[in-house]
Motif scaffolding. Structure first.
Motif, PDB file in Angstrom:
ATOM      1  N   ARG A  36      -6.733   0.903   7.123  1.00 37.12           N
ATOM      2  CA  ARG A  36      -6.207   0.709   5.582  1.00 37.12           C
ATOM      3  C   ARG A  36      -7.385   0.189   4.749  1.00 37.12           C
ATOM      4  NH1 ARG A  36      -0.282  -0.410   7.056  1.00 37.12           N
ATOM      5  NH2 ARG A  36       0.391   1.909   6.833  1.00 37.12           N
ATOM      6  N   ILE A  62      -1.774  10.541  -5.705  1.00 39.38           N
ATOM      7  CA  ILE A  62      -0.834   9.865  -4.556  1.00 39.38           C
ATOM      8  C   ILE A  62      -0.551   8.434  -4.642  1.00 39.38           C
ATOM      9  CG2 ILE A  62      -1.106   9.555  -2.158  1.00 39.38           C
ATOM     10  CD1 ILE A  62      -2.858  12.007  -1.971  1.00 39.38           C
ATOM     11  N   TYR A  63      -1.420   7.656  -5.327  1.00 41.99           N
ATOM     12  CA  TYR A  63      -1.231   6.303  -5.542  1.00 41.99           C
ATOM     13  C   TYR A  63       0.239   6.271  -6.517  1.00 41.99           C
ATOM     14  CZ  TYR A  63      -1.544   1.583  -7.232  1.00 41.99           C
ATOM     15  OH  TYR A  63      -1.253   0.362  -7.506  1.00 41.99           O
ATOM     16  N   PHE A 120       3.363   7.078  -4.539  1.00 43.88           N
ATOM     17  CA  PHE A 120       3.631   5.975  -3.638  1.00 43.88           C
ATOM     18  C   PHE A 120       4.235   4.750  -4.568  1.00 43.88           C
ATOM     19  CE2 PHE A 120       0.733   7.201   0.109  1.00 43.88           C
ATOM     20  CZ  PHE A 120       1.524   8.143   0.432  1.00 43.88           C
ATOM     21  N   ARG A 121       3.642   4.416  -5.613  1.00 39.78           N
ATOM     22  CA  ARG A 121       3.800   3.322  -6.489  1.00 39.78           C
ATOM     23  C   ARG A 121       5.238   3.558  -6.981  1.00 39.78           C
ATOM     24  NH1 ARG A 121       2.600  -1.689  -7.999  1.00 39.78           N
ATOM     25  NH2 ARG A 121       3.115  -2.096 -10.293  1.00 39.78           N
ATOM     26  N   ARG A 143       7.664   5.416  -5.928  1.00 46.64           N
ATOM     27  CA  ARG A 143       8.696   5.786  -4.701  1.00 46.64           C
ATOM     28  C   ARG A 143       9.186   4.351  -4.130  1.00 46.64           C
ATOM     29  NH1 ARG A 143       6.935   9.675  -0.159  1.00 46.64           N
ATOM     30  NH2 ARG A 143       9.031   8.969   0.535  1.00 46.64           N
ATOM     31  N   SER A 144       8.326   3.402  -4.135  1.00 44.57           N
ATOM     32  CA  SER A 144       8.879   2.160  -3.318  1.00 44.57           C
ATOM     33  C   SER A 144       9.478   1.269  -4.412  1.00 44.57           C
ATOM     34  CB  SER A 144       7.522   1.379  -2.756  1.00 44.57           C
ATOM     35  OG  SER A 144       6.638   1.327  -3.897  1.00 44.57           O
TER      36      SER A 144
END
Length: 137
Positions: free
Chosen positions: A76, A129-130, A133-134, A136-137
């Protein structure tokens, strides 16, 4: 009966995957160098598909872990630094090219336009994608 820890099995499979990729790349380059491009390309395609199939099977169809937490974190960090390096350098270069073109000191070539589109697709894909992800969490 001896048991193998899952991460040790994963490392063995990861070496196999890297070996497949290495053989494929060597075959492609060797084929190009020896003027057997088609043969090199066929071997490359077969090994690349084999490496991809093995990777997907191990990630989604088995309990074997290819990496531990430390290796994932290193990956990462390397990905972040690489993307930032190319992202910021690309941004500076393309802005400079637009400025030079606006002042009639440079004319954008088809190759440069293709690179600009590829750069935009990569950055927009990362951004999309960011965002997923941002939120969804």
């Amino acid at each position: 009966m001896t048991t193998t820890r899952p991460i040790q099995s994963g490392r063995r499979y990861r070496r196999i995957i890297y070996a497949l990729i290495g053989v494929g790349i060597a075959s492609l380059l060797g084929g190009m160098f020896l003027d057997y491009s088609l043969a090199g390309l066929v071997v490359y395609a077969v090994t690349a598909v084999g490496a991809l199939a093995l990777t997907l099977f191990l990630q989604f169809g088995s309990e074997i872990e290819l990496q531990d937490e430390r290796e994932r974190e290193i990956g990462r960090r390397a990905s972040d630094v690489t993307f930032q390096l190319f992202g910021y350098l690309g941004l500076v270069v393309f802005v400079a090219m637009f400025l030079l073109e606006a002042t009639s000191q440079y004319t954008m070539t088809a190759r440069a336009e293709t690179l600009l589109y590829a750069y935009a697709v990569i950055c927009l894909t990362w951004g999309g994608i960011y965002v997923v992800f941002r939120y969804r969490s």
